[in-house]
Design a protein around this motif. Structure first.
Motif, short mmCIF file in Angstrom:
data_model
loop_
_atom_site.label_atom_id
_atom_site.label_comp_id
_atom_site.label_asym_id
_atom_site.label_seq_id
_atom_site.Cartn_x
_atom_site.Cartn_y
_atom_site.Cartn_z
N ARG A 1 7.23 5.77 -1.94
CA ARG A 1 8.33 5.83 -1.34
C ARG A 1 9.58 6.45 -3.34
N ALA B 1 1.50 -3.94 4.06
CA ALA B 1 2.47 -2.90 3.79
C ALA B 1 2.33 -2.11 2.15
N ARG C 1 -2.23 -1.27 5.62
CA ARG C 1 -1.12 0.24 6.39
C ARG C 1 -0.83 0.42 5.61
N VAL C 2 -1.47 1.28 4.95
CA VAL C 2 -1.18 2.51 3.71
C VAL C 2 0.21 3.77 4.58
N GLY C 3 1.07 3.39 3.96
CA GLY C 3 1.78 4.75 3.89
C GLY C 3 2.61 5.84 2.33
N ARG C 4 3.27 6.48 2.90
CA ARG C 4 3.79 7.47 1.71
C ARG C 4 4.70 6.48 0.81
N PRO D 1 -3.05 7.93 5.36
CA PRO D 1 -2.20 6.42 5.44
C PRO D 1 -2.94 6.40 7.02
N GLU E 1 2.05 0.86 -0.34
CA GLU E 1 2.51 2.60 -0.51
C GLU E 1 0.94 3.19 -0.94
N GLN E 2 1.25 5.02 -1.16
CA GLN E 2 -0.28 5.33 -1.75
C GLN E 2 0.42 5.77 -3.61
#
Ligand SMILES: [Cu+2]
Length: 713
Positions: A509, A396, A504-507, A470, A398-399
């Motif tokens: 933080r 996982a 797994r790209v997420g925003r 994402p 982040e962007q």
């Protein structure tokens, strides 16, 4: 024309079961890579999270002259189970390094990371703890071929009747049988079943003393309760080097252990440690023992990095795991990534071939009836990829920007990592084996999204996910499932070894305070002094006289004469036991010309130095001429000539090869030139890092400076 005996051309023998040929003569993949009983296509991909190895706990610190102190570790190699495959598939019995005091709770393959600081030496007491709960020696997990020039703890006699470790036993009058059919030692021989020789090498340690380098003949058995008194407990160089450790560091020799002290004088860089026992490194490393050793400067960084926009200090993505982190860890933006290939059986066990037949269908006869070893395979390609010890994990992210220190830890496989299917990712290579590059290389802009890594090479990457939508995106491998030659090849099976890791790209933080790589001003790297001499060496593959198209051994050699002259240079084979030919003076700078006479690329590693890649140039290969002058001084055959065509010109290093390196890909039918300075006197090695080649016997000693009269002859 070249005879098969002299220069090998791979003709695809390794892949007869994998490829069919179209009418146009193009090979097409028809099946996955053969391996164990577990079908790699049945393994659920990206089910397990990527393990980010925590920092290895120290055993303490030791006051040390000159330095503030020494970071002290006690690290045991043990056997344990690890969930390499995703549950509910069974766990895998592996070997790995871990802190000696913690059972196997902190053991992993690859292990926790040693965090080191430039100028602060690291001392490790490496312990061979391959014993069972009662202290009895464990046998190898994998089939040990006893016919190579290998550790040979039983001191089986050679063809002259001489009994010693570290030699090639003679099995005249006996026939090879698998271990379950072995019952008569007078007429049969089989794989080695005894306690396991190990020795640990810190790959990339520049300026390390010979006593600490993990010389391949300085292996040792565990201090087990049931050792057969007829076994040698250490290799030919074990006692001598342990004696030097006693003299230099005051650490008394202790059975079943090796003490090494690494000065950490080199540039901040990505090092790794792994086993190096003679003739069995491929098996020991495949079983698991390896780990990262990250060397940073006194402030935890990589030297003076600036931001071109401000002229002020530049910053790389971080942090990485630290020794002081809480047990559950923290968010990490600097992550080491070890990519290895493995095959498995359906019971979860590691698969590694137990017969030469696996490689090319040859069914014998074996040594001593032919020149073919019964078990050793010339190369091995696993049918799954494991990353930090887990098959096809996910991470996982982040962007934002991440720093990935990528290691090719495969046996024989050259990786060509491909970021091309991750939309809007921006990838820069900032470093290689020798630390940061002089300037960042734009992988996604200038290198077609791809990073080439031969076995043991490292790439320090900044991967920017800021603009990546994402979702789940896969890092691919488009290198070959067979020996790499640098030319055209079929990419890895897209269903299996063509996939590495899922992001797994997420925003984001947290804010990203790292410097965009295009604005990084990386530290200058002083050039090495001009060379005092040119040394010419050769890469050679010997074909079997007994079977068609069957490689019998991989070898190194020397080139006598100047290949730039019309007569060319003569290539002579050198075996491991031959007298040392690579003997630089202490402090000398040398240019090595590595003439690759084989059909494959070989990742060549030189211990104790960080070198400059100077150039590459095509060569012509010729048969031995009538004139055998010069052969007297070389016992073995003059197997051919190498010539540099007058109309060819050298080309410079690839962008990611700038700065300093410790492993370089030498392409077929080319000379690869490297420059290095040998600062530290003693006995070391240089070798191919295709582990199957290194073991049989694409490895040669280096003697820097005058030999000590007391050292083993
Ligand atoms: Cu090789």
């Amino acid at each position: 024309m070249l005879t098969r005996r002299t220069f090998l051309k791979y003709t695809g023998a390794t892949t007869l079961t994998l490829f069919a040929t179209t009418a146009a003569g193009q090979r097409i993949a028809v099946a996955s890579i053969p391996g164990g009983s577990l079908d790699p296509a049945s393994v659920e991909k990206f089910a397990s999270p990527l393990l980010i190895p925590p920092a290895m706990p120290r055993a303490g610190t030791i006051p040390w002259r000159g330095a503030r102190s020494v970071d002290y570790y006690e690290i045991a190699m043990r056997q344990f189970e690890q969930q390499a495959l995703p549950p509910p598939l069974p766990p895998t019995t592996v070997w790995g390094y871990g802190p000696a005091g913690s059972g196997t709770a902190l053991h992993h393959a690859p292990s926790l990371t040693i965090e080191a600081t430039a100028g602060v030496p690291v001392r490790v007491r490496w312990i061979n703890d391959l014993v069972d709960a009662d202290g009895r020696a464990l046998p190898h997990l994998l089939p040990v071929d006893p016919t190579l020039h290998w550790a040979n703890p039983q001191r089986l006699p050679d063809r002259h009747g001489h009994r010693s470790t570290d030699q090639k036993p003679d099995f005249t009058g006996r026939v090879f049988v698998p271990s379950d059919q072995y019952h008569d030692p007078t007429t049969q021989y089989t794989t080695y079943q005894g306690p396991v020789p190990i020795v640990t090498h810190l790959h990339g340690a520049d300026g390390v003393g010979q006593e600490s380098d993990g010389y391949t003949e300085a292996w040792y058995l565990p201090a087990a309760t049931d050792l057969d008194p007829d076994l040698a407990t250490g290799g030919r160089w074990y006692a001598y080097l342990a004696g030097l450790v006693h003299q230099r560091f005051g650490v008394a020799p202790e059975p079943g252990t090796q003490t090494s002290q690494y000065p950490n004088d080199n540039r901040p860089s990505t090092l790794w440690f792994h086993d190096h026992a003679l003739g069995m490194t491929r098996l020991n490393v495949y079983a698991g023992p390896a780990g990262f050793f990250l060397l940073r400067d006194g402030s935890g960084g990589d030297g003076p990095i600036r931001d071109a926009r401000t002229g002020g200090r530049g910053t790389l993505p971080g942090p990485a795991p630290r020794r002081t982190d809480p047990p559950q860890g923290r968010p990490y933006y600097e992550i080491p990534i070890a990519i290895q290939d493995r095959s498995f059986n359906s019971d979860g066990s590691l698969f590694y071939p137990d017969s030469r037949t696996f490689f090319d269908g040859v069914t014998g006869p074996w040594l001593p009836e032919s020149d073919l070893s019964p078990v050793w395979n010339p190369e091995f390609f696993g049918n799954t990829l494991i990353v930090n010890g887990r098959v096809w994990p996910h991470l996982a992210v982040e962007q934002r920007r991440y720093r990935f220190r990528v290691l090719n830890g495969c046996q024989s496989r050259v990786l060509l990592l491909d970021f091309g299917s991750i939309p809007d990712v921006d990838v820069w290579q900032i470093g290689n084996e020798g630390g940061l590059l002089p300037e960042a290389v734009h992988v996604t802009g200038d290198l077609s999204d791809r990073v080439l890594l031969g076995p043991a090479e490292r790439a320090d990457l900044v991967v920017d996910f800021t603009d990546v939508p994402p979702g789940a995106w896969v890092l691919h491998n488009v290198g070959p499932d067979e020996p790499f030659g640098g030319g055209e090849f079929e990419p890895a099976d897209p269903q299996t070894t063509g996939q590495v890791l899922q992001f797994r790209v997420g925003r984001a933080r947290t804010p990203d305070r790292s410097t965009p790589p295009q604005h990084l001003v990386l530290p200058e790297i002083p050039a090495l002094p001009a060379e005092e001499r040119v040394r010419r060496v050769a890469l050679i593959e010997a074909m079997s006289m007994a079977a068609e198209e069957a490689p019998a051994r991989a070898l190194l050699g020397v080139v006598v004469g100047d290949p730039a002259r019309p007569a060319g240079g003569k290539v002579f084979v050198k075996e491991w036991h031959d007298e040392v030919t690579e003997d630089p003076d202490r402090g000398a700078t040398e240019l090595w010309e590595i003439y690759n006479t084989t059909g494959d690329a070989h990742p060549i590693h030189v211990h104790e130095v960080a070198f400059e890649v100077v150039s590459r140039q095509p060569i012509l290969l010729g048969e031995p001429g009538e004139d055998h002058g010069g052969a007297e001084e070389h016992e073995l055959e003059h197997i051919g000539t190498v010539t540099i065509p007058p109309d060819s010109s050298p080309r410079g290093p690839e962008p990611g090869e700038a700065g300093r390196k410790d492993t370089v890909i030498a392409y077929p039918e080319e000379v690869t030139r490297i420059r290095m300075q040998f600062d530290t006197a003693g006995r070391y090695v240089w070798h191919c890092h295709i582990l199957e080649h290194e073991d049989h016997e694409m490895m040669r000693p280096i003697q820097v400076g005058q030999p000590d009269p007391d050292q083993p002859s």
